[in-house]
Motif scaffolding. Sequence first.
Motif, PDB file in Angstrom:
ATOM      1  N   SER A 149       0.833  -1.185   0.000  1.00  0.00           N
ATOM      2  CA  SER A 149       0.000   0.000   0.000  1.00  0.00           C
ATOM      3  C   SER A 149       0.884   1.256   0.000  1.00  0.00           C
ATOM      4  N   VAL A 150       0.266   2.365  -0.356  1.00  0.00           N
ATOM      5  CA  VAL A 150       0.982   3.643  -0.454  1.00  0.00           C
ATOM      6  C   VAL A 150       1.338   4.123   0.956  1.00  0.00           C
ATOM      7  N   PRO A 151       2.583   4.488   1.186  1.00  0.00           N
ATOM      8  CA  PRO A 151       2.984   4.966   2.517  1.00  0.00           C
ATOM      9  C   PRO A 151       2.230   6.225   2.937  1.00  0.00           C
ATOM     10  N   GLU A 152       2.019   6.373   4.228  1.00  0.00           N
ATOM     11  CA  GLU A 152       1.274   7.494   4.803  1.00  0.00           C
ATOM     12  C   GLU A 152       1.903   8.843   4.476  1.00  0.00           C
ATOM     13  N   TYR A 153       3.224   8.888   4.285  1.00  0.00           N
ATOM     14  CA  TYR A 153       3.858  10.178   4.023  1.00  0.00           C
ATOM     15  C   TYR A 153       3.383  10.800   2.712  1.00  0.00           C
ATOM     16  N   TYR A 154       2.840  10.004   1.797  1.00  0.00           N
ATOM     17  CA  TYR A 154       2.251  10.581   0.584  1.00  0.00           C
ATOM     18  C   TYR A 154       1.015  11.410   0.921  1.00  0.00           C
ATOM     19  N   ALA A 155       0.139  10.876   1.759  1.00  0.00           N
ATOM     20  CA  ALA A 155      -1.059  11.614   2.158  1.00  0.00           C
ATOM     21  C   ALA A 155      -0.677  12.871   2.934  1.00  0.00           C
ATOM     22  N   GLN A 156       0.344  12.779   3.778  1.00  0.00           N
ATOM     23  CA  GLN A 156       0.789  13.943   4.546  1.00  0.00           C
ATOM     24  C   GLN A 156       1.337  15.032   3.622  1.00  0.00           C
ATOM     25  N   ALA A 157       2.161  14.641   2.653  1.00  0.00           N
ATOM     26  CA  ALA A 157       2.727  15.611   1.707  1.00  0.00           C
ATOM     27  C   ALA A 157       1.630  16.237   0.856  1.00  0.00           C
ATOM     28  N   SER A 158       0.682  15.419   0.421  1.00  0.00           N
ATOM     29  CA  SER A 158      -0.423  15.912  -0.397  1.00  0.00           C
ATOM     30  C   SER A 158      -1.270  16.922   0.380  1.00  0.00           C
ATOM     31  N   ALA A 159      -1.583  16.586   1.641  1.00  0.00           N
ATOM     32  CA  ALA A 159      -2.382  17.489   2.471  1.00  0.00           C
ATOM     33  C   ALA A 159      -1.639  18.800   2.735  1.00  0.00           C
ATOM     34  N   TRP A 160      -0.323  18.740   2.902  1.00  0.00           N
ATOM     35  CA  TRP A 160       0.450  19.950   3.129  1.00  0.00           C
ATOM     36  C   TRP A 160       0.462  20.836   1.881  1.00  0.00           C
ATOM     37  N   LEU A 161       0.610  20.207   0.717  1.00  0.00           N
ATOM     38  CA  LEU A 161       0.689  20.968  -0.534  1.00  0.00           C
ATOM     39  C   LEU A 161      -0.652  21.571  -0.963  1.00  0.00           C
TER      40      LEU A 161
ATOM     41  N   LEU B 175      20.460  20.262  -5.994  1.00  0.00           N
ATOM     42  CA  LEU B 175      19.659  21.114  -5.117  1.00  0.00           C
ATOM     43  C   LEU B 175      20.487  21.659  -3.951  1.00  0.00           C
ATOM     44  N   ALA B 176      21.483  20.887  -3.517  1.00  0.00           N
ATOM     45  CA  ALA B 176      22.356  21.332  -2.419  1.00  0.00           C
ATOM     46  C   ALA B 176      23.239  22.512  -2.818  1.00  0.00           C
ATOM     47  N   THR B 177      23.362  22.776  -4.136  1.00  0.00           N
ATOM     48  CA  THR B 177      24.125  23.945  -4.583  1.00  0.00           C
ATOM     49  C   THR B 177      23.316  25.222  -4.377  1.00  0.00           C
ATOM     50  N   HIS B 178      22.098  25.067  -3.891  1.00  0.00           N
ATOM     51  CA  HIS B 178      21.204  26.169  -3.568  1.00  0.00           C
ATOM     52  C   HIS B 178      20.923  27.085  -4.760  1.00  0.00           C
ATOM     53  N   PRO B 179      20.346  26.522  -5.831  1.00  0.00           N
ATOM     54  CA  PRO B 179      19.951  27.438  -6.909  1.00  0.00           C
ATOM     55  C   PRO B 179      19.023  28.506  -6.311  1.00  0.00           C
ATOM     56  N   GLN B 180      19.286  29.743  -6.635  1.00  0.00           N
ATOM     57  CA  GLN B 180      18.568  30.847  -5.989  1.00  0.00           C
ATOM     58  C   GLN B 180      17.065  30.829  -6.221  1.00  0.00           C
ATOM     59  N   PHE B 181      16.606  30.114  -7.229  1.00  0.00           N
ATOM     60  CA  PHE B 181      15.191  30.136  -7.569  1.00  0.00           C
ATOM     61  C   PHE B 181      14.386  29.005  -6.934  1.00  0.00           C
ATOM     62  N   ILE B 182      15.037  28.092  -6.214  1.00  0.00           N
ATOM     63  CA  ILE B 182      14.344  26.965  -5.589  1.00  0.00           C
ATOM     64  C   ILE B 182      14.622  26.984  -4.095  1.00  0.00           C
ATOM     65  N   LYS B 183      13.565  26.898  -3.307  1.00  0.00           N
ATOM     66  CA  LYS B 183      13.685  26.923  -1.851  1.00  0.00           C
ATOM     67  C   LYS B 183      13.103  25.644  -1.258  1.00  0.00           C
ATOM     68  N   HIS B 184      13.904  24.963  -0.415  1.00  0.00           N
ATOM     69  CA  HIS B 184      13.402  23.779   0.282  1.00  0.00           C
ATOM     70  C   HIS B 184      12.324  24.208   1.269  1.00  0.00           C
ATOM     71  N   GLN B 185      11.221  23.454   1.301  1.00  0.00           N
ATOM     72  CA  GLN B 185      10.126  23.784   2.201  1.00  0.00           C
ATOM     73  C   GLN B 185       9.995  22.797   3.358  1.00  0.00           C
ATOM     74  N   ILE B 186       9.927  21.475   3.027  1.00  0.00           N
ATOM     75  CA  ILE B 186       9.643  20.488   4.064  1.00  0.00           C
ATOM     76  C   ILE B 186       9.902  19.085   3.524  1.00  0.00           C
ATOM     77  N   ASN B 187      10.116  18.142   4.429  1.00  0.00           N
ATOM     78  CA  ASN B 187      10.241  16.725   4.077  1.00  0.00           C
ATOM     79  C   ASN B 187       9.112  15.949   4.748  1.00  0.00           C
ATOM     80  N   PHE B 188       8.615  14.963   4.044  1.00  0.00           N
ATOM     81  CA  PHE B 188       7.693  13.977   4.600  1.00  0.00           C
ATOM     82  C   PHE B 188       8.305  12.632   4.287  1.00  0.00           C
ATOM     83  N   GLY B 189       8.868  11.975   5.284  1.00  0.00           N
ATOM     84  CA  GLY B 189       9.596  10.728   5.031  1.00  0.00           C
ATOM     85  C   GLY B 189      10.656  11.018   3.985  1.00  0.00           C
ATOM     86  N   PRO B 190      10.732  10.181   2.934  1.00  0.00           N
ATOM     87  CA  PRO B 190      11.734  10.405   1.893  1.00  0.00           C
ATOM     88  C   PRO B 190      11.303  11.386   0.797  1.00  0.00           C
TER      89      PRO B 190
END
Length: 181
Positions: A1-13, A117-132
Amino acid sequence: SVPEYYAQASAWLKPRLGDRRILHLPLAPGESVDYDWGYSGVEPSQLLFPGSSFSYAVGLSAIDYRLSDLLITIHNQESDKILASLQSLNIGWIVVHNETDWKPRGIESPQRINRWLATHPQFIKHQINFGPLSIYQLDPEFQLGHVYDTQQLMYMPSAKKEAIAQVWNYLTQPKAGFVFA
Protein backbone atom coordinates in the motif's frame (compact mmCIF):
# COMPACT_ATOMS: atom_id res chain seq x y z
CA SER A 1 0.00 0.00 0.00
CA VAL A 2 0.98 3.64 -0.45
CA PRO A 3 2.98 4.97 2.52
CA GLU A 4 1.27 7.49 4.80
CA TYR A 5 3.86 10.18 4.02
CA TYR A 6 2.25 10.58 0.58
CA ALA A 7 -1.06 11.61 2.16
CA GLN A 8 0.79 13.94 4.55
CA ALA A 9 2.73 15.61 1.71
CA SER A 10 -0.42 15.91 -0.40
CA ALA A 11 -2.38 17.49 2.47
CA TRP A 12 0.45 19.95 3.13
CA LEU A 13 0.69 20.97 -0.53
CA LYS A 14 -3.04 21.29 -1.26
CA PRO A 15 -3.67 24.70 0.37
CA ARG A 16 -0.35 26.07 -0.95
CA LEU A 17 -0.48 24.84 -4.53
CA GLY A 18 -2.49 27.61 -6.16
CA ASP A 19 -2.60 27.13 -9.92
CA ARG A 20 1.02 25.97 -10.20
CA ARG A 21 2.02 22.47 -11.27
CA ILE A 22 4.08 19.94 -9.35
CA LEU A 23 7.17 18.39 -10.90
CA HIS A 24 7.97 14.95 -9.50
CA LEU A 25 11.65 14.01 -9.62
CA PRO A 26 13.27 11.86 -10.74
CA LEU A 27 11.22 12.32 -13.89
CA ALA A 28 10.46 9.02 -15.57
CA PRO A 29 11.26 9.08 -19.31
CA GLY A 30 8.47 6.53 -19.84
CA GLU A 31 5.47 5.92 -17.62
CA SER A 32 6.99 3.38 -15.23
CA VAL A 33 8.73 3.71 -11.89
CA ASP A 34 9.92 1.52 -9.04
CA TYR A 35 9.79 2.56 -5.38
CA ASP A 36 11.57 0.91 -2.50
CA TRP A 37 8.25 0.45 -0.68
CA GLY A 38 7.34 -2.34 -3.08
CA TYR A 39 5.62 -0.49 -5.91
CA SER A 40 6.50 -1.11 -9.54
CA GLY A 41 4.31 0.19 -12.36
CA VAL A 42 2.84 3.36 -13.85
CA GLU A 43 4.14 6.41 -11.97
CA PRO A 44 1.25 7.18 -9.54
CA SER A 45 2.11 10.70 -8.33
CA GLN A 46 -0.45 12.42 -10.54
CA LEU A 47 -3.12 10.47 -8.67
CA LEU A 48 -1.66 10.92 -5.19
CA PHE A 49 -1.14 14.69 -5.21
CA PRO A 50 -3.58 17.57 -5.73
CA GLY A 51 -3.63 19.74 -8.82
CA SER A 52 -1.68 19.21 -11.99
CA SER A 53 1.56 17.20 -11.95
CA PHE A 54 4.33 16.07 -14.26
CA SER A 55 5.97 12.78 -13.41
CA TYR A 56 6.38 11.30 -16.91
CA ALA A 57 5.62 12.06 -20.56
CA VAL A 58 1.98 13.07 -21.06
CA GLY A 59 1.49 12.24 -24.75
CA LEU A 60 1.35 15.82 -26.07
CA SER A 61 4.39 16.48 -28.23
CA ALA A 62 4.86 20.13 -27.18
CA ILE A 63 4.80 19.22 -23.47
CA ASP A 64 6.76 15.98 -23.88
CA TYR A 65 9.49 17.85 -25.77
CA ARG A 66 9.81 20.29 -22.86
CA LEU A 67 9.85 17.44 -20.33
CA SER A 68 12.53 15.63 -22.35
CA ASP A 69 14.58 18.82 -22.45
CA LEU A 70 14.08 19.19 -18.70
CA LEU A 71 15.40 15.64 -18.16
CA ILE A 72 18.57 16.56 -20.04
CA THR A 73 19.08 19.89 -18.28
CA ILE A 74 18.55 18.29 -14.86
CA HIS A 75 21.11 15.61 -15.76
CA ASN A 76 23.55 18.31 -16.86
CA GLN A 77 22.60 20.46 -13.85
CA GLU A 78 22.20 23.59 -16.00
CA SER A 79 20.42 25.87 -13.55
CA ASP A 80 19.51 28.64 -16.04
CA LYS A 81 17.94 26.17 -18.47
CA ILE A 82 16.19 24.34 -15.64
CA LEU A 83 14.63 27.62 -14.50
CA ALA A 84 13.43 28.42 -18.03
CA SER A 85 11.89 24.94 -18.34
CA LEU A 86 10.17 25.18 -14.97
CA GLN A 87 8.76 28.57 -15.89
CA SER A 88 7.53 27.43 -19.31
CA LEU A 89 5.68 24.49 -17.74
CA ASN A 90 4.11 26.61 -14.97
CA ILE A 91 5.83 24.54 -12.28
CA GLY A 92 5.74 26.03 -8.81
CA TRP A 93 6.59 22.95 -6.76
CA ILE A 94 9.09 20.10 -6.94
CA VAL A 95 8.72 16.84 -5.06
CA VAL A 96 11.88 14.73 -4.94
CA HIS A 97 11.01 11.06 -4.43
CA ASN A 98 14.11 9.88 -2.61
CA GLU A 99 12.63 6.39 -2.30
CA THR A 100 12.84 5.86 -6.07
CA ASP A 101 14.66 2.70 -7.12
CA TRP A 102 16.20 4.45 -10.13
CA LYS A 103 18.66 1.86 -11.45
CA PRO A 104 16.23 -0.65 -13.06
CA ARG A 105 14.65 2.06 -15.25
CA GLY A 106 17.85 4.02 -15.91
CA ILE A 107 16.39 7.29 -14.64
CA GLU A 108 18.24 10.09 -12.86
CA SER A 109 19.23 9.17 -9.33
CA PRO A 110 17.62 11.12 -6.50
CA GLN A 111 21.12 11.50 -5.03
CA ARG A 112 22.31 13.37 -8.13
CA ILE A 113 19.22 15.60 -8.06
CA ASN A 114 19.82 16.32 -4.37
CA ARG A 115 23.47 17.18 -5.04
CA TRP A 116 22.30 19.81 -7.55
CA LEU A 117 19.66 21.11 -5.12
CA ALA A 118 22.36 21.33 -2.42
CA THR A 119 24.13 23.94 -4.58
CA HIS A 120 21.20 26.17 -3.57
CA PRO A 121 19.95 27.44 -6.91
CA GLN A 122 18.57 30.85 -5.99
CA PHE A 123 15.19 30.14 -7.57
CA ILE A 124 14.34 26.97 -5.59
CA LYS A 125 13.69 26.92 -1.85
CA HIS A 126 13.40 23.78 0.28
CA GLN A 127 10.13 23.78 2.20
CA ILE A 128 9.64 20.49 4.06
CA ASN A 129 10.24 16.73 4.08
CA PHE A 130 7.69 13.98 4.60
CA GLY A 131 9.60 10.73 5.03
CA PRO A 132 11.73 10.40 1.89
CA LEU A 133 9.72 13.05 0.00
CA SER A 134 11.45 16.44 -0.17
CA ILE A 135 9.29 19.38 -1.23
CA TYR A 136 10.76 22.49 -2.86
CA GLN A 137 9.09 25.64 -4.13
CA LEU A 138 10.03 27.68 -7.15
CA ASP A 139 10.49 31.09 -5.55
CA PRO A 140 7.40 33.16 -6.50
CA GLU A 141 9.77 35.94 -7.60
CA PHE A 142 10.84 33.64 -10.47
CA GLN A 143 7.37 32.43 -11.44
CA LEU A 144 5.94 33.83 -14.65
CA GLY A 145 2.44 35.03 -15.45
CA HIS A 146 -0.20 32.86 -17.04
CA VAL A 147 -2.27 32.57 -20.15
CA TYR A 148 -5.84 31.73 -19.15
CA ASP A 149 -8.08 29.99 -21.63
CA THR A 150 -11.54 31.45 -21.82
CA GLN A 151 -14.39 31.18 -24.31
CA GLN A 152 -14.52 34.77 -25.54
CA LEU A 153 -11.72 37.05 -26.74
CA MET A 154 -11.79 40.71 -25.72
CA TYR A 155 -9.41 43.40 -26.95
CA MET A 156 -8.82 46.34 -24.60
CA PRO A 157 -6.34 48.88 -25.96
CA SER A 158 -5.03 51.27 -23.30
CA ALA A 159 -7.62 50.25 -20.71
CA LYS A 160 -7.58 51.61 -17.19
CA LYS A 161 -6.94 49.36 -14.19
CA GLU A 162 -10.59 49.51 -13.06
CA ALA A 163 -11.86 48.51 -16.50
CA ILE A 164 -9.43 45.60 -16.64
CA ALA A 165 -10.64 44.42 -13.22
CA GLN A 166 -14.28 44.55 -14.36
CA VAL A 167 -13.49 42.66 -17.55
CA TRP A 168 -11.39 40.14 -15.61
CA ASN A 169 -14.35 39.43 -13.30
CA TYR A 170 -16.57 38.96 -16.34
CA LEU A 171 -14.10 36.76 -18.20
CA THR A 172 -13.32 34.45 -15.31
CA GLN A 173 -16.95 33.51 -14.85
CA PRO A 174 -17.96 30.22 -16.49
CA LYS A 175 -18.20 31.58 -20.02
CA ALA A 176 -15.86 34.11 -21.33
CA GLY A 177 -10.51 34.03 -26.03
CA PHE A 178 -7.43 34.27 -23.99
CA VAL A 179 -6.65 36.55 -21.07
CA PHE A 180 -3.01 37.36 -20.42
CA ALA A 181 -2.05 37.95 -16.81
